[in-house]
Design a protein around this motif. Structure first.
Motif, PDB file in Angstrom:
ATOM      1  N   CYS A 145       0.805  -1.222   0.000  1.00 50.77           N
ATOM      2  CA  CYS A 145       0.000   0.000   0.000  1.00 50.77           C
ATOM      3  C   CYS A 145       0.845   1.283   0.000  1.00 50.77           C
ATOM      4  N   PHE A 146       0.915   2.022   1.113  1.00 48.51           N
ATOM      5  CA  PHE A 146       1.529   3.352   1.138  1.00 48.51           C
ATOM      6  C   PHE A 146       3.015   3.337   0.812  1.00 48.51           C
ATOM      7  N   ASP A 147       3.622   2.183   0.751  1.00 49.34           N
ATOM      8  CA  ASP A 147       4.986   2.101   0.222  1.00 49.34           C
ATOM      9  C   ASP A 147       5.068   2.701  -1.176  1.00 49.34           C
ATOM     10  N   TRP A 148       3.917   2.752  -1.874  1.00 52.00           N
ATOM     11  CA  TRP A 148       3.907   3.299  -3.242  1.00 52.00           C
ATOM     12  C   TRP A 148       4.442   4.724  -3.302  1.00 52.00           C
ATOM     13  N   MET A 149       4.338   5.458  -2.230  1.00 50.15           N
ATOM     14  CA  MET A 149       4.682   6.879  -2.226  1.00 50.15           C
ATOM     15  C   MET A 149       6.192   7.108  -2.341  1.00 50.15           C
ATOM     16  N   PHE A 150       6.990   6.074  -2.140  1.00 53.79           N
ATOM     17  CA  PHE A 150       8.434   6.238  -1.972  1.00 53.79           C
ATOM     18  C   PHE A 150       9.185   5.544  -3.107  1.00 53.79           C
ATOM     19  N   PRO A 151       9.672   6.311  -4.078  1.00 55.23           N
ATOM     20  CA  PRO A 151      10.305   5.706  -5.256  1.00 55.23           C
ATOM     21  C   PRO A 151      11.550   4.903  -4.930  1.00 55.23           C
ATOM     22  N   GLU A 152      12.160   5.177  -3.781  1.00 53.05           N
ATOM     23  CA  GLU A 152      13.388   4.452  -3.428  1.00 53.05           C
ATOM     24  C   GLU A 152      13.157   2.944  -3.351  1.00 53.05           C
ATOM     25  N   VAL A 153      12.026   2.519  -2.767  1.00 57.79           N
ATOM     26  CA  VAL A 153      11.813   1.077  -2.602  1.00 57.79           C
ATOM     27  C   VAL A 153      11.523   0.406  -3.939  1.00 57.79           C
ATOM     28  N   TRP A 154      10.857   1.109  -4.831  1.00 54.79           N
ATOM     29  CA  TRP A 154      10.620   0.553  -6.163  1.00 54.79           C
ATOM     30  C   TRP A 154      11.943   0.374  -6.914  1.00 54.79           C
ATOM     31  N   ARG A 155      12.819   1.354  -6.808  1.00 55.58           N
ATOM     32  CA  ARG A 155      14.099   1.240  -7.485  1.00 55.58           C
ATOM     33  C   ARG A 155      14.953   0.132  -6.879  1.00 55.58           C
TER      34      ARG A 155
END
Length: 263
Positions: A145-155
């Motif tokens: 969910c709110f992890d979406w807000m943080f591009p660092e984790v996606w990268r």
């Protein structure tokens, strides 16, 4: 090799693990041609707890949870992987977690890093970092969910070789579904956002579950207020191609000398 991914978009019942197992038993009947089934955040318990004690009353550990045992049985019987949100008790701590259950019974665990709103009064922030796991579907990572807000984790998922990022969610803000395709594009992997529907207390969930390709296209999406079992065919190896043009690479062209490395 091509794989089939499925999202079960539904409305869990707050505080009633047994009822949620029964709901999923019915909805899974049309999902078992899939290699990977993804469920929403806190699919075991519902979301909008009034206090920590209410959440604790319907939490479970990986070792003694009827919900986890149910998923293990379903994964083994049907030969698929399942990713699901899970209300996890660990000692005196509560975690908003996601589990990845493989057909052989192996379970991988992720704990939500970025707690949203009143979650901060109930759950402990995740402490297992960001990881990618080898599975029969490919290299799978999990965010919540709110992890979406943080591009660092996606990268970080891309830098660790992720091919499919599963994103169990209970979204209430209107922005995530429009941003997820961009994360899939810039990181060149598949994203599976499994959201829920319905209302709990003062929160209305937005549905709109979606599966995105490594070029940022929306392969399938759900409505805002209806239950769905959504399917898409994916080719996980396409996520390994990070070449944007013959002279541009999504990862190798990063200027880590300027802004560092998130890995």
């Amino acid at each position: 090799m091509d794989k089939t991914v499925c999202i079960v978009q539904f409305a869990p019942i707050l505080g009633d693990v047994a009822a949620n197992i029964q709901l999923l038993s019915q909805r899974f009947q049309s999902a078992w041609e899939s290699d990977l089934v993804v469920l929403p955040e806190l699919a075991s318990s519902g979301y909008r707890f009034s206090c920590r004690d209410e959440a604790m009353a319907c939490a479970g550990t990986l070792q003694d949870s009827a919900f986890v045992e149910f998923l293990k049985q379903q994964a083994e019987t049907n030969g698929c992987c399942i990713v699901s949100g899970f209300n996890e008790r660990y000692g005196d701590d509560l975690f908003n977690s996601s589990i990845l259950v493989q057909p052989d019974g192996v379970i991988h665990l992720y704990r939500k890093l970025h707690l949203f709103w009143d979650e901060k009064d109930i759950f402990t922030p995740g402490n297992l970092g960001v990881n990618v796991f080898d599975t029969p579907v490919g290299r799978v990572g999990m965010l919540i969910c709110f992890d979406w807000m943080f591009p660092e984790v996606w990268r970080m998922m891309a830098l660790k070789g992720g091919q499919v990022v599963c994103h169990p969610s209970n979204l209430v803000l209107p922005s995530c579904q429009s941003v997820v395709p961009s994360y899939a594009l810039v990181n060149r992997y598949y994203v599976v956002t499994a959201n829920r529907i319905g209302k709990e207390r003062d929160l209305l969930f937005t549905g709109g579950s979606l599966i995105c390709s490594p070029i940022g296209s929306v392969m399938v999406s759900g409505s805002s207020d209806q239950e769905h079992v959504l399917f898409a065919g994916i080719s996980p190896s396409l996520s390994d191609d990070k070449q944007v043009t013959p002279r541009n690479h999504a990862l190798d062209d990063r200027r880590t000398d300027v802004y560092g490395n998130f890995e």
